[in-house]
Motif scaffolding. Structure first.
Motif, PDB file in Angstrom:
ATOM      1  N   ASP A  70       0.863  -1.185   0.000  1.00  0.00           N
ATOM      2  CA  ASP A  70       0.000   0.000   0.000  1.00  0.00           C
ATOM      3  C   ASP A  70       0.898   1.234   0.000  1.00  0.00           C
ATOM      4  O   ASP A  70       1.707   1.415   0.923  1.00  0.00           O
ATOM      5  N   GLU A  71       0.780   2.063  -0.999  1.00  0.00           N
ATOM      6  CA  GLU A  71       1.679   3.219  -1.132  1.00  0.00           C
ATOM      7  C   GLU A  71       1.580   4.194   0.039  1.00  0.00           C
ATOM      8  O   GLU A  71       2.508   4.957   0.294  1.00  0.00           O
ATOM      9  N   SER A  72       0.490   4.174   0.768  1.00  0.00           N
ATOM     10  CA  SER A  72       0.305   5.121   1.876  1.00  0.00           C
ATOM     11  C   SER A  72       0.757   4.565   3.225  1.00  0.00           C
ATOM     12  O   SER A  72       0.745   5.263   4.236  1.00  0.00           O
ATOM     13  N   SER A 100       7.643   4.927   3.034  1.00  0.00           N
ATOM     14  CA  SER A 100       6.289   4.679   2.557  1.00  0.00           C
ATOM     15  C   SER A 100       6.326   3.673   1.412  1.00  0.00           C
ATOM     16  O   SER A 100       7.347   3.514   0.732  1.00  0.00           O
ATOM     17  N   SER A 132       5.181   3.905  -1.409  1.00  0.00           N
ATOM     18  CA  SER A 132       5.477   4.557  -2.692  1.00  0.00           C
ATOM     19  C   SER A 132       6.974   4.695  -2.930  1.00  0.00           C
ATOM     20  O   SER A 132       7.407   4.895  -4.064  1.00  0.00           O
TER      21      SER A 132
END
Length: 381
Positions: free
Chosen positions: A213-215, A237, A239
């Motif tokens: 999950d990028e967040s 993170s 991302s």
């Protein structure tokens, strides 16, 4: 510590004595290691083998500064053994005034505040282009206490550095003894084994794909070469992770870096490692049954015999291209001493590694230098 701010160019004088390079003569060039590790000598070469840069004489008792790596601590003080060497125009040589102790000034530039002002005036963003100009260097404002205080600080740091070097030698020797004992014990145990097994039958692959999950923040797992264990990188993170696939894995698993296993990037995961995710560059295995002790297998694979087998399964000549073939790895045949013997050897080596691990001393040594320097230049030494 009471110190006045002085302009560096008012206390140091640039010395550049050109050398007319004779193609028929031989010369020794100096270099400077980063992080305050001093001046070194390159191999002697003939004049026609030197680059087309301008060259200058090197004299003792000079502050020598690499104008492209000063920001990384490539600064040193020349001594009598450097006399007669040459330096390219990339090295700035400074004669001190009577108000300056070169040891003090050199150590200052290795400290956090000293390195910060050097870096702040080194232009460029690419490492090799972070060039320090003569004008900018000489315009730096540095804190300079009275000469006796400079000498006192330098003497304390020189004495501390000597102790750190002794600790490093001890660490190196201890690491060599541990490696030799490990090799001898594993080799003797393997040589007396009357049974053997194929890794693909002894082990089962255990890694579970995980969606990133990028967040969300994640810690990535890494692996040190030479049997030095796993690395738990700081959180980033999702991302910021690479675009590789990521996996979860269990504790107590044999872990291998598929690009560095040939260099000993092999370990056993711990409960602390479970906070991490591992990219598809890492392989994880548990024992299929009770014929093999995973910790013992790790030590075997780190032995000369084991690494030779791993290397044979890692084709390629360039470091980054020596990828471990999973199929070839799982076809490796290993000696199988009786399980109680495996357990005994693994327990003994685990205990020795835990108490004598050279990497633990390495962490202490690495933290000592900056701590001492920062204490010295904040008036606490």
């Amino acid at each position: 510590m009471t110190a006045r701010l002085v302009r560096l160019g008012d206390e140091l004088t640039l010395e550049r004595i050109p050398v007319e390079i004779d193609p028929e003569l031989e010369y020794i060039q100096i270099g400077i290691r980063s992080f305050g590790n001093g001046i070194f000598h390159r191999d002697k070469v003939s004049g026609n083998e030197l680059s087309k840069l301008k060259y200058f004489e090197v004299h003792p008792e000079r502050l020598i500064v690499s104008n492209i790596m000063a920001w990384e601590g490539a600064i040193g003080v020349s001594s009598a053994k450097d006399s007669g060497c040459v330096a390219s125009h990339r090295f700035l040589s400074y004669v001190p005034s009577r108000n300056v102790d070169l040891g003090y000034l050199n150590y200052y530039f290795q400290s956090d505040p000293g390195r910060a002002i050097i870096k702040g005036t080194s232009t460029g963003t690419v490492l090799r282009n972070q060039t320090l100009s003569i004008k900018d260097f000489e315009n730096l404002m540095v804190p300079l206490p009275e000469l006796p205080e400079q000498r006192r600080i330098a003497a304390r740091l020189i004495a501390a550095q000597a102790r750190i070097e002794q600790l490093e030698k001890f660490r190196t020797r201890r690491g060599c003894l541990l490696a030799a004992h490990q090799e001898s014990l594993v080799s003797t145990t393997s040589d007396t084994a009357t049974d053997s097994g194929i890794l693909g039958e002894l082990l089962r692959s255990v890694r579970s794909p995980t969606d990133i999950d990028e967040s969300v923040a994640y810690r990535a797992l890494g692996m040190r070469s030479f049997g030095k264990g796993t690395i738990r990188y700081p959180e980033v993170s999702g991302s910021e992770l690479s675009k590789l696939r990521y996996f979860k894995f269990p504790a107590g698993a044999l872990a291998l870096s598929n690009i560095k296993a040939w260099e000993g990037a092999i370990g056993v995961t711990t409960a602390e490692d479970l906070a991490c995710v591992a990219s598809n560059r890492f392989l994880f295995y548990l024992a299929s049954d009770d014929r093999i002790n995973i910790s013992y297998l790790r030590y075997y694979l780190l032995s000369r015999q084991g690494l030779a087998q791993i290397s044979a399964c890692s084709p390629g000549s360039a470091d980054r291209n020596r990828t471990l073939s999973i199929k070839s790895f799982e076809r490796i045949k290993v000696p199988l001493p009786p399980r109680p013997e495996q357990d005994r050897v693994a327990a003994l080596l685990d205990s020795l590694t835990r108490h004598l691990n050279p990497s633990l001393t390495e962490v202490v040594v690495e933290s000592l230098r900056p701590s001492l320097l920062n204490a010295a230049f904040s008036g606490k030494l």
